[in-house]
Design a protein around this motif. Structure first.
Motif, PDB file in Angstrom:
ATOM      1  N   LEU A  86     -74.394  23.506  -4.483  1.00  0.00           N
ATOM      2  CA  LEU A  86     -75.823  23.827  -4.478  1.00  0.00           C
ATOM      3  C   LEU A  86     -76.104  25.081  -3.659  1.00  0.00           C
ATOM      4  N   ALA A  87     -75.529  25.165  -2.477  1.00  0.00           N
ATOM      5  CA  ALA A  87     -75.813  26.291  -1.586  1.00  0.00           C
ATOM      6  C   ALA A  87     -75.054  27.554  -2.003  1.00  0.00           C
ATOM      7  N   ASP A  88     -73.853  27.372  -2.552  1.00  0.00           N
ATOM      8  CA  ASP A  88     -72.977  28.515  -2.814  1.00  0.00           C
ATOM      9  C   ASP A  88     -73.045  29.031  -4.241  1.00  0.00           C
ATOM     10  N   ARG A  89     -73.725  28.328  -5.133  1.00  0.00           N
ATOM     11  CA  ARG A  89     -73.624  28.642  -6.560  1.00  0.00           C
ATOM     12  C   ARG A  89     -74.086  30.063  -6.877  1.00  0.00           C
ATOM     13  N   GLN A  90     -75.241  30.488  -6.331  1.00  0.00           N
ATOM     14  CA  GLN A  90     -75.722  31.838  -6.644  1.00  0.00           C
ATOM     15  C   GLN A  90     -74.720  32.894  -6.184  1.00  0.00           C
TER      16      GLN A  90
END
Length: 206
Positions: A86-90
């Motif tokens: 969730l935090a790293d996807r972008q």
């Protein structure tokens, strides 16, 4: 029960990312090397005709970002690197998109597909791919602290290192003028998982 299988081509930086994760997360995944160029039958596995592809029980998983999330789901106690989908996807998707631009520009040059007629598109596409890469590296350099995502090595760092090390062996670009990125790549390049996955020297297909 048959183990999961990762299909890869030796020179693919995207597959190398998955291979280093498998090694460092100590996952029961068999790595299956394919010859380049890929046979047209591989489109039956991945309609894009690309590696990596992960085959698990009843599933064929791609692209690279989805494989990374699946590999994380297979871990019991991840060693390194960290990954929060969730935090790293972008960040991960941005780095992988930069890699797509690197590979696309290299393919255009190596296949001799530079313009032979009037360019009505309005831009030089190879130059535009190069701009995407350079601007993304600048963007990453501004955001790096110890690692791309903070104080702990993450999948994003692995992806960045795999892509830039690939560029050194296939289509050299100037990235070492960015000291934070250089430190990250140089540190990861000495890791055992990277040593085990160094691509063979480029050989032109004849």
């Amino acid at each position: 029960m048959e183990p999961a299988q990762l299909f890869y081509v030796d020179g693919s930086p995207f597959a190398r990312l998955c291979r280093t994760l498998i090694i460092d997360w100590e996952l029961p995944v068999e790595m299956v090397k394919l010859d380049w160029p890929l046979d047209q039958s591989f489109f039956d596995e991945n309609p894009l005709g690309q590696v990596p592809v992960l085959k698990t029980i009843g599933e064929t998983i791609f692209p690279t970002s989805q494989i990374a999330e699946q590999l994380l789901a297979m871990t019991v106690d991840p060693m390194a690197p960290d990954f929060d989908p969730l935090a790293d996807r972008q960040m991960l998707l941005t780095i992988l998109a930069m890699g797509d631009a690197m590979v696309a520009g290299n393919q255009i040059v190596r296949t001799g597909l530079r313009p032979t007629a009037e360019n009505t598109y309005g831009i030089d596409i190879v130059e535009r791919h190069g701009m995407r890469v350079a601007r993304t590296l600048d963007w990453l350099e501004q955001r790096c602290s110890k690692w791309v995502m903070g104080d702990t090595v993450s999948v994003c760092d692995y992806a960045l290192a795999c892509l830039l090390l690939w560029s050194d062996s296939r289509c050299p670009i100037e990235w070492r003028t960015r000291p934070k990125i250089t430190r990250i790549v140089d540190q990861l390049a000495t890791a055992d998982s990277f040593a085990q996955t160094v691509p063979s020297p480029w050989k032109a297909v004849t």
